[in-house]
Design an enzyme around this catalytic site. Sequence first.
Site, PDB file in Angstrom:
ATOM      1  N   HIS A   1       0.976  -1.216  -0.059  1.00 46.05           N
ATOM      2  CA  HIS A   1      -0.017   0.091  -0.067  1.00 46.05           C
ATOM      3  C   HIS A   1       0.988   1.168   0.017  1.00 46.05           C
ATOM      4  O   HIS A   1       1.880   1.274   0.914  1.00 46.05           O
ATOM      5  CB  HIS A   1      -1.032   0.022   1.284  1.00 46.05           C
ATOM      6  CG  HIS A   1      -1.474   1.230   1.560  1.00 46.05           C
ATOM      7  ND1 HIS A   1      -2.357   1.773   0.556  1.00 46.05           N
ATOM      8  CD2 HIS A   1      -1.525   2.419   2.471  1.00 46.05           C
ATOM      9  CE1 HIS A   1      -2.930   3.078   0.873  1.00 46.05           C
ATOM     10  NE2 HIS A   1      -2.546   3.162   2.186  1.00 46.05           N
TER      11      HIS A   1
ATOM     12  N   HIS B   1       0.835   5.796  -1.033  1.00 43.90           N
ATOM     13  CA  HIS B   1       0.161   7.002  -1.450  1.00 43.90           C
ATOM     14  C   HIS B   1       0.710   7.654  -2.686  1.00 43.90           C
ATOM     15  O   HIS B   1       0.904   9.008  -2.625  1.00 43.90           O
ATOM     16  CB  HIS B   1       0.075   7.841  -0.230  1.00 43.90           C
ATOM     17  CG  HIS B   1      -0.756   7.641   1.054  1.00 43.90           C
ATOM     18  ND1 HIS B   1      -1.892   8.394   1.542  1.00 43.90           N
ATOM     19  CD2 HIS B   1      -0.900   6.350   1.724  1.00 43.90           C
ATOM     20  CE1 HIS B   1      -2.492   7.755   2.437  1.00 43.90           C
ATOM     21  NE2 HIS B   1      -1.903   6.521   2.447  1.00 43.90           N
TER      22      HIS B   1
ATOM     23  N   ASP C   1       0.828  -4.780 -20.318  1.00 44.74           N
ATOM     24  CA  ASP C   1       1.649  -6.079 -20.255  1.00 44.74           C
ATOM     25  C   ASP C   1       1.722  -6.367 -18.854  1.00 44.74           C
ATOM     26  O   ASP C   1       2.064  -7.437 -18.595  1.00 44.74           O
ATOM     27  CB  ASP C   1       3.234  -5.295 -20.251  1.00 44.74           C
ATOM     28  CG  ASP C   1       3.631  -5.274 -21.701  1.00 44.74           C
ATOM     29  OD1 ASP C   1       2.947  -6.261 -22.601  1.00 44.74           O
ATOM     30  OD2 ASP C   1       4.708  -4.679 -22.011  1.00 44.74           O
TER      31      ASP C   1
ATOM     32  N   HIS D   1      -8.631   7.695  -1.197  1.00 42.43           N
ATOM     33  CA  HIS D   1      -7.501   6.960  -0.289  1.00 42.43           C
ATOM     34  C   HIS D   1      -6.356   6.804  -1.084  1.00 42.43           C
ATOM     35  O   HIS D   1      -5.356   7.854  -1.348  1.00 42.43           O
ATOM     36  CB  HIS D   1      -7.906   5.746   0.330  1.00 42.43           C
ATOM     37  CG  HIS D   1      -6.992   5.249   1.441  1.00 42.43           C
ATOM     38  ND1 HIS D   1      -5.993   5.731   2.118  1.00 42.43           N
ATOM     39  CD2 HIS D   1      -6.946   3.897   1.881  1.00 42.43           C
ATOM     40  CE1 HIS D   1      -5.411   5.174   2.865  1.00 42.43           C
ATOM     41  NE2 HIS D   1      -5.679   3.836   2.778  1.00 42.43           N
TER      42      HIS D   1
ATOM     43  N   TYR E   1       8.072 -13.283 -23.645  1.00 41.23           N
ATOM     44  CA  TYR E   1       9.143 -12.159 -23.263  1.00 41.23           C
ATOM     45  C   TYR E   1      10.039 -12.660 -22.197  1.00 41.23           C
ATOM     46  O   TYR E   1       9.634 -13.358 -21.205  1.00 41.23           O
ATOM     47  CB  TYR E   1       8.041 -11.073 -22.468  1.00 41.23           C
ATOM     48  CG  TYR E   1       8.933  -9.792 -22.075  1.00 41.23           C
ATOM     49  CD1 TYR E   1       8.898  -8.879 -22.907  1.00 41.23           C
ATOM     50  CD2 TYR E   1       9.314  -9.890 -20.699  1.00 41.23           C
ATOM     51  CE1 TYR E   1       9.847  -7.783 -22.434  1.00 41.23           C
ATOM     52  CE2 TYR E   1      10.038  -8.707 -20.419  1.00 41.23           C
ATOM     53  CZ  TYR E   1      10.123  -7.635 -21.267  1.00 41.23           C
ATOM     54  OH  TYR E   1      10.674  -6.625 -20.555  1.00 41.23           O
TER      55      TYR E   1
END
Lengths: 230, 230, 230, 230
Positions: free
Chosen positions: A94, A96, A119, A167, A225
């Site tokens: 998580h 910001h 991708d 958020h 790839y």
Amino acid sequence: MLEKLKEEVYKANMDLPKYGLVTFTWGNVSGIDRESGLFVIKPSGVDYDLLTPDDMVVVDLNGNKVEGKYNPSSDTATHVELYKAFPNIGGVVHTHSSWATSWAQAGRAIPCYGTTHADYIYGEVPCARCLEGKEFEEYEKNTGLLIVDLFKDKDYEAVPAVLCKNHGPFAWGKDAHEAVHNAVVLEEVAKMASRCELINPQVKPAPQDLQDKHYFRKHGANAYYGQGNK
Amino acid sequence: MLEKLKEEVYKANMDLPKYGLVTFTWGNVSGIDRESGLFVIKPSGVDYDLLTPDDMVVVDLNGNKVEGKYNPSSDTATHVELYKAFPNIGGVVHTHSSWATSWAQAGRAIPCYGTTHADYIYGEVPCARCLEGKEFEEYEKNTGLLIVDLFKDKDYEAVPAVLCKNHGPFAWGKDAHEAVHNAVVLEEVAKMASRCELINPQVKPAPQDLQDKHYFRKHGANAYYGQGNK
Amino acid sequence: MLEKLKEEVYKANMDLPKYGLVTFTWGNVSGIDRESGLFVIKPSGVDYDLLTPDDMVVVDLNGNKVEGKYNPSSDTATHVELYKAFPNIGGVVHTHSSWATSWAQAGRAIPCYGTTHADYIYGEVPCARCLEGKEFEEYEKNTGLLIVDLFKDKDYEAVPAVLCKNHGPFAWGKDAHEAVHNAVVLEEVAKMASRCELINPQVKPAPQDLQDKHYFRKHGANAYYGQGNK
Amino acid sequence: MLEKLKEEVYKANMDLPKYGLVTFTWGNVSGIDRESGLFVIKPSGVDYDLLTPDDMVVVDLNGNKVEGKYNPSSDTATHVELYKAFPNIGGVVHTHSSWATSWAQAGRAIPCYGTTHADYIYGEVPCARCLEGKEFEEYEKNTGLLIVDLFKDKDYEAVPAVLCKNHGPFAWGKDAHEAVHNAVVLEEVAKMASRCELINPQVKPAPQDLQDKHYFRKHGANAYYGQGNK
């Protein structure tokens, strides 16, 4: 206890400032040991400059601290819900980060405008609604449940990131390292989607067959790839 | 004299270039010793590269220099007014940081669009009107008085930052370090609010209960973020 | 084998992170030895931090690997088509650089708004259409053919860059170094064109005679920029 | 010959990459010795990484090279005209810095939106029209003459910068160092003016008395900013 995982999770946390995804302590990464059902997460509010692998906190899937001198991240309860609902993920992050958070604040899913997005993320990055009323009482847990609910008809392995309205973003992957990798992708994709809409306000998402082609070039049985199929 | 405070204020000033908040000498931080009623502030127009703790200037609450080889910051009179009116603050910072200044130039308060903002600033960041006419005669002092007047019905501890129209931001905190921390938050919040409005021109501020939840998660008796409640 | 060229191509690849044109492994540079008809290209998906000149892969103009321990870049087939169709180029680069990719996602050619653009690129940077249907079966090859088709009535030496819709930019030059130089120019030009349109939504391309003057100041028999005519 | 001035001009040139004002070799600074009527300027197209004080070129006010192993900057003839018309300046700088160039490409003067601008530049930064027709034959000289003509009713000491439409900015000052300082200010001011207009499309320039106050706080007999009046 879980020393190797602590080292991995520590390194993944240190990648957040390296890639410019955090200001101060505004981010946290965790990684899980599926066998024991325990996960390792960044302590709450500790400076990245001072962080060591030993500072990592061990938590169980009820959100209880099992080991560690610090409190775990205040977002721990969100990580718990994601690990419980998404059995194939091994890491959660998580942040910001600025561009992804701007989209989250705007309350919009990020359309897939090109191959950079395709991708790594199949289709748009969805945006979960804001919590309301009584849901705020168990804020972090309910944030997790809201994400899980949003993904009940989505493939969390094909879409390894989400925005939470007002958020910020969460991302995940097969381990803590890949979770952070996806968070970096998300930030870059968010930045380019915003600029792209300013350059052409009538822009449409990339054609579906381009999205299919690029995603399956890197994922699934026919991926070609990288060095995996050498 | 006040050597420890000089060191603290020096360090807080040096955090301005570290966090990208200043170009050249366009910023100043001060910290106050409430017991003696004296505060320490950056000298005017001295390069950050050359600054030392000894260069800090000691000033009283009438704005008179008490000690120091340099002139105090030209914004000293604004700091004086903030210290006099806001008894619980210990540090003040002024910058021309790019995003906050852009909002100040635009003459708009910054709405609270999400939790990054809500974690530190309760409600919008207000924008004081531009000075006019005779007020320019004591420009810096009147800038301070204008801010104080704007906060007469606001909680300066819950809203630790302000914009001055056509000028730039001021921020404050319990000490010089926290004041700079809030200035960094303000810049990040200003950047994301601007991008957020471009992504969704109809965006509304975050719901009030989210603002309440996030602010009180970090502030007040029931705070649980970080290691304070260990 | 081709050791000098490998060193050149390696250096040109390392310039991509230096100039901020790549995140992770999202870019590749190649350089060709026209005599042997072989070219050297970055391996697929290898970190820039770990790359060495020896890791470069040698490929022929049928796209077959001739030497190298790694797979060549997954975009190799696009490079092949450009080398075959544009006989005077010696280097090719593909990136997902943020501003150029934003224009590519927006599906717009970049107008020439000033001399920064005109000094290197004569006229707009064209944008190739997105592939469709069966073309996706040989995605990379068809990307190359699409670019070649777009340039059938353009001078590829005067316009050393192109955008591929929903994808990103390719650039080229007389060698790998110049190709990367042009990719940096393209990114800067893309950034300023976008900002310029926000500052003045009615902006028109630069007058044709200014475009002529600047281009021929640096290119052709009467060039007088730099030290070449000393 | 003019060794001290060469050192100063060298340092001022090296400040361009330091402050992020140049990509590659897209900028040049000169400084004049008014007594001899000779000025020192960066050589054309030489990398900043390789530049030394000895590489600086000495030129007279007819634009003829007096000393130096390299050709002078291709913009030398513009510098000549500015030195001839503005007797109190000692340094000139030209860049393609990103934000100022975006305004130049947009063909708009930069309004004064706040004190960051007003502290250094009195009123808007004007934008000279694009050259046309036969004027392109002596491009660099006519660019200089156009600027001089634009300033025939302006105070070049109060407005130390200009934009050239479809091209980029020039700035000047009492010496090479101050010229670069003003170029940095211009870039910052251009950036914030653009962002400010996005935040508030109806924004008006700062009130005249604020512009007066800030300019005269730093300039003229009653200046009190910095350590000059200690």
